[in-house]
Design a protein around this motif. Structure first.
Motif, mmCIF file in Angstrom:
data_model
loop_
_atom_site.group_PDB
_atom_site.id
_atom_site.type_symbol
_atom_site.label_atom_id
_atom_site.label_comp_id
_atom_site.label_asym_id
_atom_site.label_seq_id
_atom_site.Cartn_x
_atom_site.Cartn_y
_atom_site.Cartn_z
ATOM 1 N N LEU A 1 12.551 19.485 5.758
ATOM 2 C CA LEU A 1 12.218 19.582 7.153
ATOM 3 C C LEU A 1 12.354 20.860 7.729
ATOM 4 N N SER A 2 11.573 21.795 8.080
ATOM 5 C CA SER A 2 11.796 23.066 8.564
ATOM 6 C C SER A 2 12.599 23.279 9.867
ATOM 7 N N GLU A 3 12.386 22.306 10.678
ATOM 8 C CA GLU A 3 13.314 22.399 12.127
ATOM 9 C C GLU A 3 13.171 20.812 12.503
ATOM 10 N N GLY A 4 14.144 20.226 13.024
ATOM 11 C CA GLY A 4 14.438 18.799 13.754
ATOM 12 C C GLY A 4 13.594 18.857 14.983
ATOM 13 N N GLN B 1 7.304 13.164 11.058
ATOM 14 C CA GLN B 1 6.915 12.652 12.379
ATOM 15 C C GLN B 1 8.431 12.023 13.048
ATOM 16 N N GLY B 2 8.540 12.551 14.349
ATOM 17 C CA GLY B 2 9.675 12.297 15.031
ATOM 18 C C GLY B 2 9.402 10.994 16.086
ATOM 19 N N TYR B 3 10.587 10.488 16.412
ATOM 20 C CA TYR B 3 10.372 9.253 17.196
ATOM 21 C C TYR B 3 11.515 9.493 18.149
ATOM 22 N N VAL B 4 11.567 9.389 19.545
ATOM 23 C CA VAL B 4 12.504 9.410 20.610
ATOM 24 C C VAL B 4 13.252 8.063 20.835
ATOM 25 N N SER B 5 12.793 7.060 20.217
ATOM 26 C CA SER B 5 13.338 5.778 20.535
ATOM 27 C C SER B 5 14.450 5.044 19.160
ATOM 28 N N GLY B 6 14.891 5.998 18.239
ATOM 29 C CA GLY B 6 15.629 5.556 17.268
ATOM 30 C C GLY B 6 14.591 4.768 16.331
ATOM 31 N N ILE C 1 10.332 9.749 10.478
ATOM 32 C CA ILE C 1 9.911 9.639 9.324
ATOM 33 C C ILE C 1 9.685 10.952 8.435
ATOM 34 N N LEU C 2 10.163 10.852 7.365
ATOM 35 C CA LEU C 2 10.461 12.137 6.406
ATOM 36 C C LEU C 2 9.302 12.223 5.357
ATOM 37 N N GLY C 3 8.721 10.834 4.907
ATOM 38 C CA GLY C 3 7.672 10.994 3.863
ATOM 39 C C GLY C 3 7.468 9.461 3.542
ATOM 40 N N GLU C 4 6.290 9.362 2.769
ATOM 41 C CA GLU C 4 5.917 8.133 2.190
ATOM 42 C C GLU C 4 5.366 8.382 0.700
ATOM 43 N N LEU C 5 5.573 7.044 -0.114
ATOM 44 C CA LEU C 5 4.974 6.783 -1.169
ATOM 45 C C LEU C 5 3.590 5.976 -0.955
ATOM 46 N N TYR C 6 2.663 6.417 -1.411
ATOM 47 C CA TYR C 6 1.415 5.327 -1.266
ATOM 48 C C TYR C 6 0.685 5.329 -2.345
ATOM 49 N N ARG C 7 -0.062 4.440 -2.613
ATOM 50 C CA ARG C 7 -1.173 4.140 -3.639
ATOM 51 C C ARG C 7 -2.376 4.916 -3.620
ATOM 52 N N ASN C 8 -2.852 5.193 -4.528
ATOM 53 C CA ASN C 8 -4.120 5.832 -4.803
ATOM 54 C C ASN C 8 -4.856 5.486 -5.885
ATOM 55 N N ASP D 1 0.859 -1.100 0.052
ATOM 56 C CA ASP D 1 0.101 -0.022 0.093
ATOM 57 C C ASP D 1 0.911 1.197 -0.012
ATOM 58 N N LYS D 2 2.010 1.242 0.685
ATOM 59 C CA LYS D 2 2.841 2.411 0.659
ATOM 60 C C LYS D 2 4.318 1.834 1.042
ATOM 61 N N VAL D 3 5.295 3.006 0.861
ATOM 62 C CA VAL D 3 6.545 2.752 1.020
ATOM 63 C C VAL D 3 6.966 3.831 2.210
ATOM 64 N N VAL D 4 7.358 3.738 3.326
ATOM 65 C CA VAL D 4 7.648 4.638 4.486
ATOM 66 C C VAL D 4 9.201 5.118 4.290
ATOM 67 N N PHE D 5 9.535 6.289 4.347
ATOM 68 C CA PHE D 5 11.129 6.770 4.381
ATOM 69 C C PHE D 5 11.268 7.257 5.695
ATOM 70 N N ALA D 6 12.337 6.712 6.336
ATOM 71 C CA ALA D 6 12.754 7.222 7.685
ATOM 72 C C ALA D 6 14.357 7.603 7.681
ATOM 73 N N VAL D 7 14.878 8.417 8.633
ATOM 74 C CA VAL D 7 16.187 8.407 8.674
ATOM 75 C C VAL D 7 16.263 8.474 10.324
#
Length: 181
Positions: A135-138, A164-169, A146-153, A93-99
Motif C-alpha cells: 500500500l503506497s499510502e494510507g 480500499q479504505g473505510y472510515v467506520s472500522g 481491504i488490502l486484497g482478495e483471492l478469487y476464483r476464475n 467465490d472469493k476471500v477478502v482480506f482486511a485490516v
C-alpha cells in the motif's frame, strides 16, 4: 503490484492448493497511544455476501467450521491467515482480506498514520512468495482497509490488490459483506 492489478496464482504456482496470506504494517512509535491493528478474512459467495457468519475469520473467530481458513492470532506488526484453497466450498467465490485499527475512533487513529502496509501471498508448499501488494499510502481518514482478495476464475485462483479504505472500522467492512455484527 499496483492497486487494481490481478495475478493468476495457479499460473505462477501450478498445483497450488494452500496459501498463507501475510498482512503487515509499521505504526508510529511516538504518538503516545498504542496502535492495535487486526487482520481478518471474509469468505464470500457468488452474490457478494459472506458465505456464513462462521466464514468471517478474525481475532474473535480464528477458524471457519470447515477449517479451510485459519487466523494464526493477533501479533503486533503483522498477522497471517492460512487458506486451504482445495478445502473451500465450491460456492465460495472469493476471500477478502482486511485490516482494521482497533478502537480507532476513541484513540484518534487512522491509516494515514500507518506506514509500509502490505499483503503478500505465500505458497504453503515451499514458502515461495507468489504475489505482493504494498500500500503506497494510507488513507488519512480510513480506520479499516481491504488490502486484497483471492478469487476464483474458473478452475484458477487469482489475487487482486484492492487498497480500499473505510472510515467506520471493521464493522463497516463486515456489514458490506452481510456479516451479522
Amino acid at each position: 503490484m499496483a492497486r487494481g492489478d490481478s495475478v493468476s496464482l495457479t499460473a505462477v504456482a501450478p498445483g497450488l492448493s494452500a496459501v498463507t496470506v501475510e498482512l503487515g504494517w509499521d505504526v508510529p512509535s511516538l504518538t503516545g497511544t498504542d496502535f492495535d491493528l487486526d487482520a481478518c478474512a471474509i469468505a464470500v459467495n457468488q452474490r457478494g455476501k459472506v458465505y456464513s457468519d462462521q466464514h468471517f475469520v478474525f481475532f474473535n473467530n480464528i477458524q471457519t467450521s470447515d477449517h479451510s481458513i485459519t487466523h494464526t492470532g493477533d501479533r503486533p506488526g503483522d498477522e497471517a491467515i492460512h487458506v486451504n484453497l482445495a478445502a473451500l466450498p465450491a460456492d465460495i467465490d472469493k476471500v477478502v482480506f482486511a485490516v482494521a485499527i482497533y478502537d480507532a475512533d476513541s484513540r484518534g487513529q487512522t491509516f494515514g498514520q500507518v506506514h509500509n502496509a502490505y499483503i503478500r501471498i505465500v505458497n504453503q508448499t515451499g514458502g515461495a512468495e507468489i504475489a505482493r501488494y504494498d500500500l503506497s499510502e494510507g488513507s488519512v481518514t480510513a480506520t479499516a482497509m481491504i488490502l486484497g482478495e483471492l478469487y476464483r476464475n474458473g478452475a484458477d485462483w487469482k489475487f487482486r490488490a484492492v487498497g480500499q479504505g473505510y472510515v467506520s472500522g471493521l464493522a463497516s467492512v463486515a456489514q458490506e459483506f452481510g456479516v451479522n455484527v
